[in-house]
Design a protein around this motif. Structure first.
Motif, PDB file in Angstrom:
ATOM      1  N   UNK A  99      -3.921   4.903  -8.716  1.00  0.00           N
ATOM      2  CA  UNK A  99      -3.717   6.529  -7.894  1.00  0.00           C
ATOM      3  C   UNK A  99      -4.081   6.346  -6.294  1.00  0.00           C
ATOM      4  N   UNK A 100      -4.588   5.379  -5.722  1.00  0.00           N
ATOM      5  CA  UNK A 100      -4.694   5.242  -4.457  1.00  0.00           C
ATOM      6  C   UNK A 100      -3.573   4.869  -3.602  1.00  0.00           C
ATOM      7  N   UNK A 101      -2.303   4.311  -4.553  1.00  0.00           N
ATOM      8  CA  UNK A 101      -1.347   3.994  -3.751  1.00  0.00           C
ATOM      9  C   UNK A 101      -0.964   2.382  -3.720  1.00  0.00           C
ATOM     10  N   UNK A 102      -1.866   1.711  -4.043  1.00  0.00           N
ATOM     11  CA  UNK A 102      -1.669   0.251  -3.977  1.00  0.00           C
ATOM     12  C   UNK A 102      -0.896  -0.234  -5.139  1.00  0.00           C
ATOM     13  N   UNK A 103       0.478  -0.938  -4.867  1.00  0.00           N
ATOM     14  CA  UNK A 103       1.233  -1.248  -5.903  1.00  0.00           C
ATOM     15  C   UNK A 103       1.207  -2.885  -5.968  1.00  0.00           C
ATOM     16  N   UNK A 104       1.138  -3.087  -7.435  1.00  0.00           N
ATOM     17  CA  UNK A 104       1.052  -4.656  -7.377  1.00  0.00           C
ATOM     18  C   UNK A 104       2.234  -5.156  -8.447  1.00  0.00           C
TER      19      UNK A 104
ATOM     20  N   UNK B  62       3.049  12.536  -6.480  1.00  0.00           N
ATOM     21  CA  UNK B  62       1.689  11.959  -6.036  1.00  0.00           C
ATOM     22  C   UNK B  62       1.435  10.485  -6.865  1.00  0.00           C
ATOM     23  N   UNK B  63       0.914   9.647  -6.126  1.00  0.00           N
ATOM     24  CA  UNK B  63       0.717   8.491  -7.015  1.00  0.00           C
ATOM     25  C   UNK B  63       0.218   8.480  -8.365  1.00  0.00           C
ATOM     26  N   UNK B  64       0.659   7.698  -9.217  1.00  0.00           N
ATOM     27  CA  UNK B  64       0.092   7.872 -10.513  1.00  0.00           C
ATOM     28  C   UNK B  64       0.506   9.080 -11.374  1.00  0.00           C
TER      29      UNK B  64
ATOM     30  N   UNK C  65       0.932  -1.238   0.046  1.00  0.00           N
ATOM     31  CA  UNK C  65      -0.206   0.160  -0.028  1.00  0.00           C
ATOM     32  C   UNK C  65       0.940   1.102  -0.178  1.00  0.00           C
ATOM     33  N   UNK C  66       0.356   2.498   0.039  1.00  0.00           N
ATOM     34  CA  UNK C  66       1.116   3.507  -0.152  1.00  0.00           C
ATOM     35  C   UNK C  66       2.093   3.751   1.031  1.00  0.00           C
ATOM     36  N   UNK C  67       1.915   3.324   2.229  1.00  0.00           N
ATOM     37  CA  UNK C  67       2.624   3.315   3.137  1.00  0.00           C
ATOM     38  C   UNK C  67       3.955   2.393   3.271  1.00  0.00           C
ATOM     39  N   UNK C  68       3.813   1.777   2.383  1.00  0.00           N
ATOM     40  CA  UNK C  68       4.981   0.594   2.372  1.00  0.00           C
ATOM     41  C   UNK C  68       4.732  -0.413   3.210  1.00  0.00           C
ATOM     42  N   UNK C  69       3.460  -1.020   3.625  1.00  0.00           N
ATOM     43  CA  UNK C  69       3.317  -1.892   4.162  1.00  0.00           C
ATOM     44  C   UNK C  69       2.934  -3.101   3.176  1.00  0.00           C
ATOM     45  N   UNK C  70       3.310  -4.258   3.296  1.00  0.00           N
ATOM     46  CA  UNK C  70       3.265  -5.318   2.468  1.00  0.00           C
ATOM     47  C   UNK C  70       1.975  -5.996   2.699  1.00  0.00           C
ATOM     48  N   UNK C  71       0.913  -5.906   1.931  1.00  0.00           N
ATOM     49  CA  UNK C  71      -0.456  -6.397   2.381  1.00  0.00           C
ATOM     50  C   UNK C  71      -0.468  -7.840   2.141  1.00  0.00           C
ATOM     51  N   UNK C  72       0.307  -8.008   0.678  1.00  0.00           N
ATOM     52  CA  UNK C  72       0.304  -9.377   0.427  1.00  0.00           C
ATOM     53  C   UNK C  72       1.827  -9.935  -0.049  1.00  0.00           C
ATOM     54  N   UNK C  73       2.128 -11.135   0.316  1.00  0.00           N
ATOM     55  CA  UNK C  73       3.364 -11.578  -0.454  1.00  0.00           C
ATOM     56  C   UNK C  73       2.971 -13.063  -0.916  1.00  0.00           C
TER      57      UNK C  73
END
Lengths: 169, 186
Positions: free
Chosen positions: A109-114, A86-88, A30-38
């Protein structure tokens, strides 16, 4: 290591049969660098602890994004290197390829990186990444018990992602 | 590869799952009624509705981005247009319009002529001061915060109070770009 899929050393062979897991790993940040899924399907070599690995991956992408935006020959206005964007915004890179793997990236744009790491002869995966984003929305975001910004621990989502990635050629 | 153009609100609205409008209206009404019973103070209810809207907005933005395929908006004007034309259409089935831009382009009004939340609703005298649709202001604020924009959303006109349309004022306070989250020494 060659960046941005430049000249390839070997001539491109025919696409491999779509069976088994063609993908190596998947990360969602997510935008704060938290790894949501690995998710890991095929990773014989592991050198770092998972926390360091996530930080390295996030940092790599963050820097690549600034670099690619800075070096953009077509854009009129360029921020200084290191200034957060800004993201995006600006140009966004979407993949790089080495002789052993290809890393595909998508940022919303919401900062989610896949990030999806696959074998090097995979074709453009942008639509697949969008599909995974749709899966994320359906199974995770819409789940009222999920707190945004925390790691994802839902079997249903994991299974859906595994199944989809298995089908990628 | 040329970027995919965002689908219009109508196209997406036709393709998403829909729920019965009356069920939606009655459910929302039940929520407001329950809040009034629990909290008793109209101001508290307004705040709570805004907070609920914020929590919804924070999640809704991902669904919006996934389904509508819009790329980053160039400026706040485009953002407001996208919210009014695509966002409202996609989630509420009504199209809003954007007016009253100020000189710097940071404040605008979103006008809703039709609002499914307020079908069958009439405010009694005991609830004067209640912003019945305050959940919408929270939703917009939450969603925009997830795309790095801090905004303030207030109601200028409210049909339940006798005005002819619903008017929401959206004011952009600042844009918050992404910072590198890890400390450099680690």
């Amino acid at each position: 290591m060659q960046f941005f899929g430049g000249s390839e050393i070997s001539p491109s062979p025919p696409a491999p049969a779509a069976s088994g897991n063609n993908a190596h790993m998947l990360y969602i940040f997510n935008r704060n660098g938290v790894c949501l899924l690995y998710r890991e399907w095929n990773r014989p070599l592991k050198t770092l602890s998972s926390q360091q690995d996530h930080k390295l991956m996030f940092g790599l992408l963050f820097s690549l994004k600034s670099l690619t935006a800075k070096m953009d020959p077509t854009s009129v206005e360029k921020g200084n290197l290191g200034v957060p964007q800004l993201p995006g915004q600006g140009c966004s890179f979407h993949s790089f390829r080495t002789n052993t793997y290809k890393l595909s990236f998508m940022e919303t744009p919401s900062g989610i990186k896949i990030i999806l790491v696959t074998h090097p002869r995979t074709s453009d995966l942008r639509d697949s990444l969008k599909y995974i984003y749709n899966l994320y929305v359906e199974y995770v975001v819409k789940n009222p018990l999920y707190s945004p910004g925390t790691p994802i621990r839902y079997e249903l989502f994991n299974k859906a992602v595994d199944q989809y990635v298995r089908g990628l050629g | 590869m040329a970027p995919v153009a965002p689908k219009s609100g109508d196209a997406i609205f036709a393709s998403v799952d829909r729920v019965n409008a009356e069920l939606f209206t009655l459910t929302y009404g039940a929520i407001v009624r329950q809040l009034l019973t629990d909290l008793e103070e109209v101001e508290e209810v307004n705040k709570q509705l805004d907070q609920m809207g914020y929590n919804i907005g924070v999640r809704l933005v991902d669904e919006f981005l996934a389904k509508s395929n819009v790329s980053r908006c160039v400026d706040f004007r485009e953002t407001a247009e996208v919210i009014a034309k695509v966002g409202f259409k996609m989630f509420l089935g009504v199209t809003a319009s954007v007016t009253n831009w100020d000189a710097e382009g940071t404040t605008c009004s979103i006008i809703l002529e039709d609002n499914p939340l307020v079908d069958f609703v009439e405010l009694p005298d005991t609830c004067q001061g209640l912003y019945y649709c305050n959940i919408l202001s929270g939703v917009i604020r939450g969603a925009l915060e997830m795309v790095s924009m801090k905004t303030e959303v207030t109601w200028l006109r409210d049909m339940l109070r006798g005005d002819d349309v619903f008017e929401l004022q959206v004011k952009l306070l600042k844009q918050v770009p992404e910072e590198y989250p890890y400390k450099d020494d680690e």
